[in-house]
Design a protein around this motif. Structure first.
Motif, mmCIF file in Angstrom:
data_model
loop_
_atom_site.group_PDB
_atom_site.id
_atom_site.type_symbol
_atom_site.label_atom_id
_atom_site.label_comp_id
_atom_site.label_asym_id
_atom_site.label_seq_id
_atom_site.Cartn_x
_atom_site.Cartn_y
_atom_site.Cartn_z
ATOM 1 N N LEU A 38 49.374 48.899 54.749
ATOM 2 C CA LEU A 38 49.224 47.781 53.812
ATOM 3 C C LEU A 38 50.574 47.323 53.273
ATOM 4 C CD1 LEU A 38 47.351 45.791 52.451
ATOM 5 C CD2 LEU A 38 46.957 47.493 50.641
ATOM 6 N N VAL A 39 51.476 48.238 52.955
ATOM 7 C CA VAL A 39 52.821 47.840 52.510
ATOM 8 C C VAL A 39 53.486 46.988 53.584
ATOM 9 C CG1 VAL A 39 55.165 48.669 51.995
ATOM 10 C CG2 VAL A 39 53.196 49.747 50.900
ATOM 11 N N SER A 40 53.429 47.426 54.811
ATOM 12 C CA SER A 40 54.022 46.672 55.922
ATOM 13 C C SER A 40 53.369 45.310 56.090
ATOM 14 C CB SER A 40 53.898 47.490 57.208
ATOM 15 O OG SER A 40 54.406 46.767 58.304
ATOM 16 N N ASP A 41 52.045 45.274 56.019
ATOM 17 C CA ASP A 41 51.327 44.005 56.195
ATOM 18 C C ASP A 41 51.620 43.021 55.067
ATOM 19 O OD1 ASP A 41 50.324 45.017 58.545
ATOM 20 O OD2 ASP A 41 48.276 45.299 57.797
ATOM 21 N N VAL A 42 51.797 43.517 53.856
ATOM 22 C CA VAL A 42 52.157 42.629 52.737
ATOM 23 C C VAL A 42 53.538 42.020 52.977
ATOM 24 C CG1 VAL A 42 52.730 42.513 50.269
ATOM 25 C CG2 VAL A 42 50.684 43.745 51.025
ATOM 26 N N THR A 43 54.511 42.833 53.336
ATOM 27 C CA THR A 43 55.861 42.288 53.536
ATOM 28 C C THR A 43 55.891 41.281 54.686
ATOM 29 O OG1 THR A 43 56.545 44.207 54.871
ATOM 30 C CG2 THR A 43 57.022 44.291 52.514
ATOM 31 N N ILE A 96 62.115 34.825 33.497
ATOM 32 C CA ILE A 96 62.100 36.282 33.324
ATOM 33 C C ILE A 96 60.977 36.928 34.143
ATOM 34 C CG2 ILE A 96 60.614 36.308 31.272
ATOM 35 C CD1 ILE A 96 63.433 38.584 31.076
ATOM 36 N N GLU A 97 59.966 36.159 34.481
ATOM 37 C CA GLU A 97 58.815 36.693 35.214
ATOM 38 C C GLU A 97 59.047 36.770 36.722
ATOM 39 O OE1 GLU A 97 56.650 38.072 33.497
ATOM 40 O OE2 GLU A 97 56.862 37.083 31.552
ATOM 41 N N ALA A 98 60.141 36.213 37.191
ATOM 42 C CA ALA A 98 60.426 36.239 38.632
ATOM 43 C C ALA A 98 61.245 37.481 38.971
ATOM 44 C CB ALA A 98 61.173 34.981 39.030
ATOM 45 N N PRO A 99 60.975 38.097 40.090
ATOM 46 C CA PRO A 99 59.938 37.777 41.055
ATOM 47 C C PRO A 99 58.563 38.216 40.559
ATOM 48 C CG PRO A 99 61.078 39.773 41.734
ATOM 49 C CD PRO A 99 61.773 39.270 40.496
ATOM 50 N N ILE A 100 57.565 37.526 41.033
ATOM 51 C CA ILE A 100 56.183 37.894 40.735
ATOM 52 C C ILE A 100 55.789 38.985 41.727
ATOM 53 C CG2 ILE A 100 53.817 37.062 40.526
ATOM 54 C CD1 ILE A 100 55.017 34.294 39.922
ATOM 55 N N ARG A 101 54.964 39.911 41.277
ATOM 56 C CA ARG A 101 54.781 41.139 42.038
ATOM 57 C C ARG A 101 53.391 41.329 42.643
ATOM 58 N NH1 ARG A 101 57.103 41.653 37.249
ATOM 59 N NH2 ARG A 101 55.212 42.487 36.318
ATOM 60 N N PHE A 102 53.416 41.915 43.832
ATOM 61 C CA PHE A 102 52.231 42.517 44.434
ATOM 62 C C PHE A 102 52.320 44.011 44.158
ATOM 63 C CE2 PHE A 102 52.408 38.737 47.194
ATOM 64 C CZ PHE A 102 51.077 38.365 47.188
ATOM 65 N N TYR A 103 51.170 44.664 44.103
ATOM 66 C CA TYR A 103 51.114 46.091 43.803
ATOM 67 C C TYR A 103 50.226 46.761 44.843
ATOM 68 C CZ TYR A 103 50.678 50.171 40.638
ATOM 69 O OH TYR A 103 50.722 51.412 40.058
ATOM 70 N N VAL A 104 50.800 47.681 45.623
ATOM 71 C CA VAL A 104 50.058 48.419 46.631
ATOM 72 C C VAL A 104 49.894 49.854 46.140
ATOM 73 C CG1 VAL A 104 49.972 49.190 49.034
ATOM 74 C CG2 VAL A 104 51.017 46.980 48.471
ATOM 75 N N THR A 105 48.636 50.296 46.070
ATOM 76 C CA THR A 105 48.353 51.646 45.597
ATOM 77 C C THR A 105 47.484 52.386 46.602
ATOM 78 O OG1 THR A 105 46.505 50.724 44.313
ATOM 79 C CG2 THR A 105 48.564 51.119 43.140
ATOM 80 N N GLU A 106 47.772 53.649 46.747
ATOM 81 C CA GLU A 106 46.971 54.499 47.631
ATOM 82 C C GLU A 106 45.764 55.011 46.861
ATOM 83 O OE1 GLU A 106 47.672 58.207 50.715
ATOM 84 O OE2 GLU A 106 49.057 57.955 49.036
ATOM 85 N N ASN A 107 44.615 54.945 47.480
ATOM 86 C CA ASN A 107 43.372 55.398 46.858
ATOM 87 C C ASN A 107 43.103 56.865 47.170
ATOM 88 O OD1 ASN A 107 42.860 52.737 45.942
ATOM 89 N ND2 ASN A 107 42.053 52.216 47.959
ATOM 90 N N ALA A 108 42.211 57.454 46.411
ATOM 91 C CA ALA A 108 41.881 58.871 46.571
ATOM 92 C C ALA A 108 41.375 59.198 47.972
ATOM 93 C CB ALA A 108 40.839 59.286 45.527
ATOM 94 N N ASP A 109 40.734 58.220 48.637
ATOM 95 C CA ASP A 109 40.175 58.475 49.971
ATOM 96 C C ASP A 109 41.160 58.179 51.104
ATOM 97 O OD1 ASP A 109 40.243 55.705 50.044
ATOM 98 O OD2 ASP A 109 38.082 55.456 50.342
ATOM 99 N N GLY A 110 42.426 57.873 50.775
ATOM 100 C CA GLY A 110 43.432 57.608 51.801
ATOM 101 C C GLY A 110 43.573 56.148 52.166
ATOM 102 N N THR A 111 42.690 55.301 51.666
ATOM 103 C CA THR A 111 42.829 53.861 51.881
ATOM 104 C C THR A 111 43.791 53.317 50.824
ATOM 105 O OG1 THR A 111 40.951 53.326 50.446
ATOM 106 C CG2 THR A 111 40.486 53.681 52.809
ATOM 107 N N ALA A 112 44.041 52.005 50.870
ATOM 108 C CA ALA A 112 44.966 51.406 49.913
ATOM 109 C C ALA A 112 44.371 50.134 49.328
ATOM 110 C CB ALA A 112 46.297 51.099 50.590
ATOM 111 N N THR A 113 44.848 49.778 48.149
ATOM 112 C CA THR A 113 44.414 48.573 47.448
ATOM 113 C C THR A 113 45.626 47.677 47.213
ATOM 114 O OG1 THR A 113 42.578 49.686 46.354
ATOM 115 C CG2 THR A 113 43.425 47.713 45.272
ATOM 116 N N LEU A 114 45.419 46.379 47.401
ATOM 117 C CA LEU A 114 46.428 45.376 47.076
ATOM 118 C C LEU A 114 45.989 44.681 45.795
ATOM 119 C CD1 LEU A 114 48.963 43.725 47.695
ATOM 120 C CD2 LEU A 114 47.517 42.199 49.059
ATOM 121 N N SER A 115 46.872 44.615 44.822
ATOM 122 C CA SER A 115 46.573 43.974 43.547
ATOM 123 C C SER A 115 47.735 43.085 43.152
ATOM 124 C CB SER A 115 46.374 45.026 42.450
ATOM 125 O OG SER A 115 45.415 45.973 42.819
ATOM 126 N N TYR A 116 47.411 42.087 42.325
ATOM 127 C CA TYR A 116 48.469 41.281 41.718
ATOM 128 C C TYR A 116 47.915 40.508 40.541
ATOM 129 C CZ TYR A 116 46.544 37.312 44.439
ATOM 130 O OH TYR A 116 45.731 36.343 44.977
#
Length: 154
Positions: A38-43, A96-116
């Motif tokens: 997911l980190v790679s796919d976001v970039t 001051i808010e730039a850059p705006i951020r995406f947030y990638v987090t690993e879930n307990a089951d090994g999957t990941a979530t993309l948030s912003y």
């Protein structure tokens, strides 16, 4: 004895506070993808949609270097110079808010979530100063962030 009690309490404390869930003003997109994918796919999606990865930060590798295992956690700051110039033309403070951020987090089951946080939410405190121009920028960025998120999570 106090040291032993403190050590046992610390060992019992979770280093995983839980998966991200819905929040007002945020887009939260759980996926079946792994954290690294997911980190790679976001970039890749950021670049493909005309924005630039300006910053990346996360505590996961630094914690590992200290012998602490935590779930994958990466903040990816996204913007470009065209938007920077336009934001500055409408509101110096809003930059001051730039850059705006995406947030990638690993879930307990090994999957990941993309948030912003939506760019409209991020720029909301500056709308009185930035007016229609800043509202237009925020709307454009809402659309771009949505397109990036869709592409990254497919």
């Amino acid at each position: 004895m106090r040291f032993l009690w403190a050590a046992l309490c610390l060992a019992a404390s979770p280093l995983w506070s839980g998966d991200l869930g819905p929040r007002e003003g945020w887009v939260v997109m759980p996926t079946a993808k792994s954290y690294d994918v997911l980190v790679s796919d976001v970039t890749e999606a950021v670049k493909a949609r005309g924005l630039i990865v300006v910053t990346q930060a996360g505590p996961t590798k630094a914690a590992a270097a200290r012998g602490i295992t935590i779930p994958g956690n990466r903040v990816i700051g996204v913007f470009n110079n065209d938007y920077a110039v336009r934001v500055l033309e409408s509101s110096t403070a809003a930059m001051i808010e730039a850059p705006i951020r995406f947030y990638v987090t690993e879930n307990a089951d090994g999957t990941a979530t993309l948030s912003y946080k939506t760019p409209s939410l991020v720029f909301a405190p500056y709308m009185n100063e930035g007016g229609d121009a800043l509202a237009s920028i925020a709307g454009e960025l809402d659309d771009r962030f949505q397109a990036i998120a869709q592409a990254a999570t497919e």
